[in-house]
Design an enzyme around this catalytic site. Structure first.
Site, PDB file in Angstrom:
ATOM      1  N   LYS A   1       0.836  -1.214   0.000  1.00 14.63           N
ATOM      2  CA  LYS A   1       0.000   0.000   0.000  1.00 14.63           C
ATOM      3  C   LYS A   1       0.864   1.255   0.000  1.00 14.63           C
ATOM      4  CE  LYS A   1       0.959   0.898   4.308  1.00 14.63           C
ATOM      5  NZ  LYS A   1       1.344   2.052   5.071  1.00 14.63           N
TER       6      LYS A   1
ATOM      7  N   THR B   1      -3.226   5.601   4.475  1.00 14.64           N
ATOM      8  CA  THR B   1      -1.999   6.178   3.894  1.00 14.64           C
ATOM      9  C   THR B   1      -2.263   7.028   2.661  1.00 14.64           C
ATOM     10  OG1 THR B   1      -1.619   3.904   3.276  1.00 14.64           O
ATOM     11  CG2 THR B   1       0.151   4.953   4.429  1.00 14.64           C
TER      12      THR B   1
ATOM     13  N   ARG C   1       4.245   9.752   5.049  1.00 15.32           N
ATOM     14  CA  ARG C   1       5.416  10.319   4.369  1.00 15.32           C
ATOM     15  C   ARG C   1       5.486   9.814   2.932  1.00 15.32           C
ATOM     16  NH1 ARG C   1       9.212   7.058   8.575  1.00 15.32           N
ATOM     17  NH2 ARG C   1       8.043   8.310  10.039  1.00 15.32           N
TER      18      ARG C   1
HETATM   19  N1  LIG Z   1       5.396   5.941  11.617  1.00 16.02           N
HETATM   20  C1  LIG Z   1       4.287   5.248  11.518  1.00 16.02           C
HETATM   21  O1  LIG Z   1       3.179   5.797  11.686  1.00 16.02           O
HETATM   22  C2  LIG Z   1       4.320   3.771  11.241  1.00 16.02           C
HETATM   23  C3  LIG Z   1       3.175   3.018  11.457  1.00 16.02           C
HETATM   24  C4  LIG Z   1       3.196   1.654  11.186  1.00 16.02           C
HETATM   25  C5  LIG Z   1       4.360   1.065  10.709  1.00 16.02           C
HETATM   26  N2  LIG Z   1       5.463   1.835  10.509  1.00 16.02           N
HETATM   27  C6  LIG Z   1       6.671   1.158  10.030  1.00 16.02           C
HETATM   28  O2  LIG Z   1       7.584   1.066  11.102  1.00 16.02           O
HETATM   29  C7  LIG Z   1       8.936   1.143  10.595  1.00 16.02           C
HETATM   30  C8  LIG Z   1       9.661   2.244  11.338  1.00 16.02           C
HETATM   31  O3  LIG Z   1       8.973   3.447  11.047  1.00 16.02           O
HETATM   32  P1  LIG Z   1       9.176   4.779  11.898  1.00 16.02           P
HETATM   33  O4  LIG Z   1       8.093   5.692  11.465  1.00 16.02           O
HETATM   34  O5  LIG Z   1       9.289   4.485  13.334  1.00 16.02           O
HETATM   35  O6  LIG Z   1      10.560   5.264  11.281  1.00 16.02           O
HETATM   36  P2  LIG Z   1      11.542   6.375  11.795  1.00 16.02           P
HETATM   37  O7  LIG Z   1      12.285   6.835  10.614  1.00 16.02           O
HETATM   38  O8  LIG Z   1      10.767   7.340  12.642  1.00 16.02           O
HETATM   39  O9  LIG Z   1      12.511   5.571  12.806  1.00 16.02           O
HETATM   40  C9  LIG Z   1      13.213   4.421  12.498  1.00 16.02           C
HETATM   41  C10 LIG Z   1      14.148   4.045  13.635  1.00 16.02           C
HETATM   42  O10 LIG Z   1      15.059   3.039  13.176  1.00 16.02           O
HETATM   43  C11 LIG Z   1      16.394   3.433  13.464  1.00 16.02           C
HETATM   44  N3  LIG Z   1      17.322   2.963  12.460  1.00 16.02           N
HETATM   45  C12 LIG Z   1      17.747   3.607  11.349  1.00 16.02           C
HETATM   46  N4  LIG Z   1      18.650   2.859  10.706  1.00 16.02           N
HETATM   47  C13 LIG Z   1      18.805   1.738  11.427  1.00 16.02           C
HETATM   48  C14 LIG Z   1      19.623   0.590  11.276  1.00 16.02           C
HETATM   49  N5  LIG Z   1      20.446   0.463  10.232  1.00 16.02           N
HETATM   50  N6  LIG Z   1      19.512  -0.398  12.201  1.00 16.02           N
HETATM   51  C15 LIG Z   1      18.658  -0.286  13.242  1.00 16.02           C
HETATM   52  N7  LIG Z   1      17.873   0.790  13.440  1.00 16.02           N
HETATM   53  C16 LIG Z   1      17.951   1.790  12.539  1.00 16.02           C
HETATM   54  C17 LIG Z   1      16.362   4.943  13.492  1.00 16.02           C
HETATM   55  O11 LIG Z   1      17.448   5.396  14.233  1.00 16.02           O
HETATM   56  C18 LIG Z   1      15.000   5.209  14.122  1.00 16.02           C
HETATM   57  O12 LIG Z   1      15.048   5.167  15.516  1.00 16.02           O
HETATM   58  C19 LIG Z   1       8.814   1.374   9.080  1.00 16.02           C
HETATM   59  O13 LIG Z   1       8.941   0.149   8.412  1.00 16.02           O
HETATM   60  C20 LIG Z   1       7.386   1.904   8.906  1.00 16.02           C
HETATM   61  O14 LIG Z   1       6.842   1.584   7.655  1.00 16.02           O
HETATM   62  C21 LIG Z   1       5.483   3.176  10.775  1.00 16.02           C
END
Ligand SMILES: NC(=O)c1ccc[n+]([C@@H]2O[C@H](COP(=O)([O-])OP(=O)(O)OC[C@H]3O[C@@H](n4cnc5c(N)ncnc54)[C@H](O)[C@@H]3O)[C@@H](O)[C@H]2O)c1
Length: 328
Positions: free
Chosen positions: A182, A239, A246
């Protein structure tokens, strides 16, 4: 594991439910900001209670009953690999990231399983859930999917409260593919918005987008009904229509003429749909299913094609029946 917006929002749900929660940051610097400000810059206005432990030391997983992996999808395998020697057998692993692994085309729970083996049950927790809204305690419903029923139900019980409802499912592939794919459609929805197209275009895009997501999902072993559920149409709605997305915001920039790579950089956080467009296209070719919208997204994102001409190509494809089995 992962103190981005989503890892933090979920940590707060678990803390609110009375669990002993440690939020791990990938870098010491990230952890220091959280400790100092007791707020995550990705979740402005949501304070981190003192009861939430903060660390950047991955040995925090030792002795944990449940470990939630909330890194961007590209880092899921490496994170699981690093944790594997520290995990006790039976520790439940929960994957909350959304994506398909780039080099292997595996789902994220499949990649985790390759790293930790049979020792730990794995659950995918997914659904229409913006971190910003979960952080503000807005009612949200998601799905806990696993082949292991007791693990799916354990995760359901751990997270469920009066504002966070969790359904259980055994269709892990369906849940994970809906979540990953999605993001591609959300990016396209943003492109259409950026180009000034209207509600008709978006409705067509979302509906036909879901059709091709389900086509690939079923070919990969998912159940068709899952794509009409929270992790399918539910996540697609959230989304494609929200400025919290984003992926959609990145698409809007592209629709306004910003080159794709630059748009991804401007968003400043992981744009999963950008990567998912390439992996979904590769998967579709591998299993031999048609995904015209995903192909169009790929052409715009990776081949520098102009969105306008791609849309004309989509609109003028050979005529089709809406239901593939009409008049057979
Ligand atoms: N933000 C949302 O609303 C949301 C909701 C559902 C699912 N998700 C999914 O959750 C996942 C994380 O999203 P987010 O919004 O928290 O992202 P984000 O960019 O806010 O944070 C990601 C985290 O991962 C860490 N990170 C970066 N590189 C890394 C590495 N090489 N190894 C380990 N950690 C690392 C970062 O430091 C950060 O703390 C994504 O796959 C996203 O699709 C996000």
């Amino acid at each position: 594991m992962g103190s981005g917006g989503w890892g933090t929002a979920l940590a707060l749900v678990l803390l609110e439910n009375g669990h002993d929660v440690t939020l791990w940051s990938y870098t010491e610097a990230e952890c220091a900001v959280l400790k100092e400000q007791r707020e995550n810059p990705m979740l402005k206005g949501v304070s981190l209670p003192e009861g939430l432990k903060l660390t950047s030391d991955s040995s925090c997983v030792k002795g944990c009953g449940v470990v939630v992996l909330a890194t961007p999808s590209f880092a899921v395998r490496a994170t699981a690999r690093a944790l594997a020697p520290l995990l006790e057998p039976g520790t439940v692993l929960v994957s909350v990231s959304k994506g398909i692994e780039k080099d292997t085309s595996l789902t994220l729970t499949e990649a985790i399983a390759q790293e930790v083996g049979e020792r730990c049950p794995i659950v995918a927790l997914s659904g229409p859930s913006h971190a910003e809204e979960v952080g503000r305690q807005i009612p949200t419903a998601v799905v806990s999917a696993s082949k292991d029923r007791s693990a799916a139900e354990l995760v359901q019980d751990l997270f469920m409260n009066e504002r966070f409802r969790v359904y259980a499912s055994d269709d892990v592939v369906g849940v994970e593919l809906g979540a990953a794919l999605k993001n591609v459609i959300a990016l396209c929805a943003g492109v259409c918005d950026g180009m000034g197209y209207g509600d008709n275009t978006k409705a067509a895009l979302m509906t036909r987008g879901l059709t091709e997501i389900a086509r690939l999902g079923v070919a990969m072993g998912g159940r068709r009904e899952t794509f009409a559920g929270l992790t399918g149409v539910g996540d697609l709605i959230v989304t494609c229509t929200s400025m919290h997305s984003r992926n959609r915001r990145c698409g809007i920039l592209i629709g306004k003429g910003v080159p794709a790579q630059q748009a991804v950089q401007e968003i400043g956080a992981v744009v999963e749909g950008y990567y998912a467009a390439a992996t979904a296209r590769a998967l579709a070719q591998k299993v031999g299913v048609e995904m015209p919208i995903t192909e169009a997204a790929y052409q715009v994102l990776y081949c520098g094609k102009d969105p306008q001409s791609v849309i004309v190509e989509l609109m003028t494809r050979e005529r089709k029946h809406e239901l593939e089995d009409s008049w057979v």
